[in-house]
Design an enzyme around this catalytic site. Sequence first.
Site, PDB file in Angstrom:
ATOM      1  N   ARG A 146       0.843  -1.203   0.000  1.00 42.54           N
ATOM      2  CA  ARG A 146       0.000   0.000   0.000  1.00 42.54           C
ATOM      3  C   ARG A 146       0.878   1.253   0.000  1.00 42.54           C
ATOM      4  O   ARG A 146       2.100   1.172  -0.047  1.00 42.54           O
ATOM      5  CB  ARG A 146      -0.906  -0.007   1.229  1.00 42.54           C
ATOM      6  CG  ARG A 146      -1.840  -1.219   1.300  1.00 42.54           C
ATOM      7  CD  ARG A 146      -2.845  -1.192   0.182  1.00 42.54           C
ATOM      8  NE  ARG A 146      -3.874  -2.212   0.336  1.00 42.54           N
ATOM      9  CZ  ARG A 146      -5.003  -2.059   1.012  1.00 42.54           C
ATOM     10  NH1 ARG A 146      -5.257  -0.937   1.660  1.00 42.54           N
ATOM     11  NH2 ARG A 146      -5.892  -3.028   1.059  1.00 42.54           N
ATOM     12  N   LYS A 230      -3.170  -7.295   2.339  1.00 38.82           N
ATOM     13  CA  LYS A 230      -2.527  -5.984   2.224  1.00 38.82           C
ATOM     14  C   LYS A 230      -1.171  -5.982   2.931  1.00 38.82           C
ATOM     15  O   LYS A 230      -0.947  -6.753   3.875  1.00 38.82           O
ATOM     16  CB  LYS A 230      -3.425  -4.901   2.804  1.00 38.82           C
ATOM     17  CG  LYS A 230      -3.863  -5.172   4.225  1.00 38.82           C
ATOM     18  CD  LYS A 230      -4.737  -4.076   4.798  1.00 38.82           C
ATOM     19  CE  LYS A 230      -6.116  -4.009   4.202  1.00 38.82           C
ATOM     20  NZ  LYS A 230      -7.051  -3.171   4.972  1.00 38.82           N
ATOM     21  N   CYS A 498     -15.528   0.291  13.484  1.00 37.16           N
ATOM     22  CA  CYS A 498     -15.474  -1.172  13.593  1.00 37.16           C
ATOM     23  C   CYS A 498     -14.061  -1.556  14.019  1.00 37.16           C
ATOM     24  O   CYS A 498     -13.170  -0.706  14.072  1.00 37.16           O
ATOM     25  CB  CYS A 498     -15.855  -1.818  12.255  1.00 37.16           C
ATOM     26  SG  CYS A 498     -14.488  -2.012  11.108  1.00 37.16           S
ATOM     27  N   CYS A 502      -8.865   1.465  11.260  1.00 37.56           N
ATOM     28  CA  CYS A 502      -8.308   2.350  10.234  1.00 37.56           C
ATOM     29  C   CYS A 502      -7.742   3.656  10.780  1.00 37.56           C
ATOM     30  O   CYS A 502      -6.850   4.241  10.178  1.00 37.56           O
ATOM     31  CB  CYS A 502      -9.364   2.636   9.173  1.00 37.56           C
ATOM     32  SG  CYS A 502      -9.881   1.150   8.307  1.00 37.56           S
TER      33      CYS A 502
HETATM   34 FE1  SRM Z   1      -8.693   0.812   6.406  1.00 33.92          FE
HETATM   35  C1  SRM Z   1     -10.778  -1.542   5.174  1.00 33.92           C
HETATM   36  C2  SRM Z   1     -10.652   3.236   5.239  1.00 33.92           C
HETATM   37  C3  SRM Z   1      -6.210   2.998   6.954  1.00 33.92           C
HETATM   38  C4  SRM Z   1      -7.204  -1.454   8.483  1.00 33.92           C
HETATM   39  N1  SRM Z   1     -10.393   0.830   5.323  1.00 33.92           N
HETATM   40  C5  SRM Z   1     -11.085  -0.248   4.876  1.00 33.92           C
HETATM   41  C6  SRM Z   1     -12.229   0.173   3.937  1.00 33.92           C
HETATM   42  C7  SRM Z   1     -11.705   0.169   2.544  1.00 33.92           C
HETATM   43  C8  SRM Z   1     -13.528  -0.631   4.069  1.00 33.92           C
HETATM   44  C9  SRM Z   1     -13.746  -1.827   3.182  1.00 33.92           C
HETATM   45  O1  SRM Z   1     -12.876  -2.701   3.107  1.00 33.92           O
HETATM   46  O2  SRM Z   1     -14.809  -1.885   2.585  1.00 33.92           O
HETATM   47  C10 SRM Z   1     -12.454   1.605   4.471  1.00 33.92           C
HETATM   48  C11 SRM Z   1     -13.087   2.597   3.511  1.00 33.92           C
HETATM   49  C12 SRM Z   1     -13.925   3.573   4.265  1.00 33.92           C
HETATM   50  C13 SRM Z   1     -14.433   4.704   3.474  1.00 33.92           C
HETATM   51  O3  SRM Z   1     -15.673   4.846   3.361  1.00 33.92           O
HETATM   52  O4  SRM Z   1     -13.655   5.478   2.938  1.00 33.92           O
HETATM   53  C14 SRM Z   1     -11.088   1.933   5.032  1.00 33.92           C
HETATM   54  N2  SRM Z   1      -8.435   2.722   6.032  1.00 33.92           N
HETATM   55  C15 SRM Z   1      -9.394   3.590   5.632  1.00 33.92           C
HETATM   56  C16 SRM Z   1      -8.912   5.027   5.705  1.00 33.92           C
HETATM   57  C17 SRM Z   1      -9.499   5.922   4.632  1.00 33.92           C
HETATM   58  C18 SRM Z   1      -9.263   5.561   7.100  1.00 33.92           C
HETATM   59  C19 SRM Z   1      -8.985   6.997   7.386  1.00 33.92           C
HETATM   60  O5  SRM Z   1      -9.609   7.476   8.336  1.00 33.92           O
HETATM   61  O6  SRM Z   1      -8.184   7.644   6.733  1.00 33.92           O
HETATM   62  C20 SRM Z   1      -7.393   4.790   5.631  1.00 33.92           C
HETATM   63  C21 SRM Z   1      -6.866   4.765   4.225  1.00 33.92           C
HETATM   64  C22 SRM Z   1      -5.371   4.715   4.214  1.00 33.92           C
HETATM   65  C23 SRM Z   1      -4.738   4.820   2.874  1.00 33.92           C
HETATM   66  O7  SRM Z   1      -4.644   5.932   2.334  1.00 33.92           O
HETATM   67  O8  SRM Z   1      -4.255   3.799   2.384  1.00 33.92           O
HETATM   68  C24 SRM Z   1      -7.299   3.405   6.245  1.00 33.92           C
HETATM   69  N3  SRM Z   1      -6.969   0.743   7.458  1.00 33.92           N
HETATM   70  C25 SRM Z   1      -6.138   1.804   7.659  1.00 33.92           C
HETATM   71  C26 SRM Z   1      -5.224   1.522   8.721  1.00 33.92           C
HETATM   72  C27 SRM Z   1      -4.172   2.480   9.258  1.00 33.92           C
HETATM   73  C28 SRM Z   1      -2.891   2.407   8.497  1.00 33.92           C
HETATM   74  O9  SRM Z   1      -2.794   1.767   7.472  1.00 33.92           O
HETATM   75  O10 SRM Z   1      -1.947   3.033   8.947  1.00 33.92           O
HETATM   76  C29 SRM Z   1      -5.531   0.248   9.179  1.00 33.92           C
HETATM   77  C30 SRM Z   1      -4.885  -0.459  10.384  1.00 33.92           C
HETATM   78  C31 SRM Z   1      -3.509  -0.912  10.141  1.00 33.92           C
HETATM   79  C32 SRM Z   1      -3.502  -2.284   9.552  1.00 33.92           C
HETATM   80  O11 SRM Z   1      -3.702  -2.411   8.357  1.00 33.92           O
HETATM   81  O12 SRM Z   1      -3.335  -3.231  10.314  1.00 33.92           O
HETATM   82  C33 SRM Z   1      -6.616  -0.228   8.364  1.00 33.92           C
HETATM   83  N4  SRM Z   1      -8.921  -1.187   6.738  1.00 33.92           N
HETATM   84  C34 SRM Z   1      -8.237  -1.914   7.666  1.00 33.92           C
HETATM   85  C35 SRM Z   1      -8.759  -3.254   7.672  1.00 33.92           C
HETATM   86  C36 SRM Z   1      -8.284  -4.405   8.572  1.00 33.92           C
HETATM   87  C37 SRM Z   1      -7.086  -5.085   8.027  1.00 33.92           C
HETATM   88  C38 SRM Z   1      -6.711  -6.325   8.794  1.00 33.92           C
HETATM   89  O13 SRM Z   1      -5.539  -6.641   8.840  1.00 33.92           O
HETATM   90  O14 SRM Z   1      -7.588  -6.990   9.336  1.00 33.92           O
HETATM   91  C39 SRM Z   1      -9.805  -3.289   6.718  1.00 33.92           C
HETATM   92  C40 SRM Z   1     -10.682  -4.483   6.342  1.00 33.92           C
HETATM   93  C41 SRM Z   1      -9.995  -5.501   5.511  1.00 33.92           C
HETATM   94  O15 SRM Z   1      -8.912  -5.289   4.980  1.00 33.92           O
HETATM   95  O16 SRM Z   1     -10.569  -6.574   5.396  1.00 33.92           O
HETATM   96  C42 SRM Z   1      -9.880  -1.968   6.158  1.00 33.92           C
HETATM   97 FE1  SF4 Z   2     -13.994  -0.046  10.119  1.00 28.51          FE
HETATM   98 FE2  SF4 Z   2     -12.141   1.144   8.636  1.00 28.51          FE
HETATM   99 FE3  SF4 Z   2     -14.708   1.233   7.954  1.00 28.51          FE
HETATM  100 FE4  SF4 Z   2     -13.809   2.600  10.033  1.00 28.51          FE
HETATM  101  S1  SF4 Z   2     -13.285   2.915   7.886  1.00 28.51           S
HETATM  102  S2  SF4 Z   2     -15.668   1.435   9.980  1.00 28.51           S
HETATM  103  S3  SF4 Z   2     -12.326   1.150  10.889  1.00 28.51           S
HETATM  104  S4  SF4 Z   2     -13.373  -0.563   8.020  1.00 28.51           S
END
Ligand code: SRM
Ligand code: SF4
Length: 637
Positions: A146, A230, A498, A502
């Site tokens: 990523r 990822k 949840c 994120c």
């Molecule tokens: Fe995230 C999935 C938003 C950083 C862990 N994340 C999602 C999704 C795409 C939902 C989905 O799968 O349908 C969310 C979209 C929401 C929306 O409506 O926009 C989403 N994640 C985000 C963002 C936009 C949150 C934010 O407030 O900025 C961040 C985008 C970062 C980027 O530019 O790439 C974001 N996500 C993170 C982080 C923090 C980080 O990377 O530093 C994490 C935790 C760190 C990690 O990965 O362990 C994170 N997102 C997840 C997960 C859980 C992953 C796992 O290992 O279980 C999911 C769900 C999945 O992958 O199944 C997820």
């Molecule tokens: Fe869960 Fe990430 Fe969606 Fe927030 S943006 S509700 S932490 S998957």
Amino acid sequence: MVNTATAPLSNRKPSKVEGIKENSNFLREPVATEILEDTTHFSEDAIQILKFHGSYQQDNRDNRVKGQEKDYQMMLRTRNPGGLIPPQLYLALDKLADEYGNQTLRATTRQGFQLHGILKKNLKTAIATIVKNLGSTLGACGDINRNVMAPPAPFKNRPEYQYAWEYAQNVADLLSPQTGAYYEIWLDGEKAISAEEHPDIKAARERNGNGAIVHDSVEPIYGTHYMPRKFKICVTVPGDNSVDLYTQDLTLVVITNKNKELQGFNVFAGGGLGRTHNKEETFARAADPIGYVQKEDVYDIVKAVVATQRDYGDRATRRHARLKYLIHDWGVDKFRSQVEEYFGKSLEPFKQLPKFKYHDFLGWNEQGDGKLFLGISIDNGRVTDVGDFKLKTALRSIVEKFNLPIRLTPNQNLIFYEISPEDQEAIQTILDECGIVTNPDEISALTRYAMACPALPTCGLAITESERAIPGILERIRTLLDRLGLQKEHFVVRMTGCPNGCARPYMAELGFVGSAPESYQVWLGGSPDQTRLAKPIIEKLNHNDIESFLEPIFIYFKKFRKGKEKFGDFCDRVGLDAIREFSTTYTPGTPVSSGKSRHRVSLKDDIYNKLKETAEQQSKPMTELVHEALEQYFQNL
Ligand code: SRM
Ligand code: SF4
């Protein structure tokens, strides 16, 4: 030596997504076919492949009506290593948000931008526009490396910061997918107008001393199945934890000599936050130090770690597929030896590092070469115009007038840099006219350090509100702190809708993790600099009960903190059991600041014991239970 061409994916049946990747012809199908169809949404298989192209299919959950088709829309995420957004790209994104999106931009926790609300029929135009304006969405999502993070501060007189930017970009290039699918689908085959790749990176991608690359594959680093899940990397400098380094799959820390010349990199691995409620086998994990490599070996160590996860990560159970589980299951030593096999030699011992501190780089600052930079706080990353606060208008006019590059921060904020001192006043005037505060001391400290993920209405995984709920909740916490005589106190609050984490709530001093509608699991004890994981104290706290739950904890903190001890450090030191114990015996209204008198009623031992037991079971103060019971009793009289 591992022969990657024949290494089994797993001894167990691979998950469905593995088959979808295998059949995609290197990320082409079914997206290439379905994008041409006149439909509102993609199929399940296409949704999985679309992620690799930087887009998620979503629907506006506020508009769901039983029996009717969902209000489908696409989210687009940019991939910009170290958070770099050139001015031309910013203006293009701003316009796309207005023309095709929901009129907002969303700065993310990994230094990217998201556009929400794009209809399928406009997706191709939106992606093509981003690429033609020096951006990309390729690899922003999906089972792949990523966006690579780096501290956003543009310190020109601190070479280590420049190395972090340079290597974040290079590592991103090294691991960028090589398939032509992206350009074929979104640009009708036109090649991107992007900067030339460094020759060392091209060579490193092809070099295969020890089985780290897949022979004769379109994707020498990933192979046909890409990563099991990822994969997240950051590059930082000693002492700078603006990137939340303990939460990444792989962290590189720039090591320089006394003359500030680059020598090599310390390597951490195995961080990650995503978990699932009530599934003990899933957990947040802080990264471990793995070793040190010389600078000329940095691409090979990245390849070796990636190859280890690629070949040994769990491809059967996606919930167990992140690198953190491999390291947890194997232990650091076994992991290191496997990495060393791909690397072809031993890692050197980890170099000693100073303490990591969190920095947000807000306000006006000197960048070290006579120019200035300006860090602007964006509430939860949402760039929008609301009433008198016209952030979107302000940012657009600054970029239009001064053509400034932007660095997005890992805390959902942004930094303008390369500002000539003579432009400072004019920029400040634009911001003042748009109601944007630039002096960080004038921003409520709780808000300044807080983050929330988007959650409802766009995120399909959200259990409850986050971005829309946090402003009110922070205000209530502020009011409570003030009432309890803790006016000057602030700490890091992070919220997610949840348990995926994120907004990295598990590193916060006070974390809220959606666990049921309007309810949160609460985490305490992370450090102010995000160097330690927090712990959960209660599984479901209804948002209406936030004050009654936090009041005893804040009082305990006020009474028993040591000197200027921070809230997260206090919670970690005393431990959750002590906090629970104090809370169950706490009587609200204790004359701490209010001076109100307290009423005492004596109870028989057996009633008292039952009350205490129930209070513990329900994680509520005893007084609250007594109030509830008596209120009901009086109502029934
Ligand atoms: Fe995230 C999935 C938003 C950083 C862990 N994340 C999602 C999704 C795409 C939902 C989905 O799968 O349908 C969310 C979209 C929401 C929306 O409506 O926009 C989403 N994640 C985000 C963002 C936009 C949150 C934010 O407030 O900025 C961040 C985008 C970062 C980027 O530019 O790439 C974001 N996500 C993170 C982080 C923090 C980080 O990377 O530093 C994490 C935790 C760190 C990690 O990965 O362990 C994170 N997102 C997840 C997960 C859980 C992953 C796992 O290992 O279980 C999911 C769900 C999945 O992958 O199944 C997820
Ligand atoms: Fe869960 Fe990430 Fe969606 Fe927030 S943006 S509700 S932490 S998957």
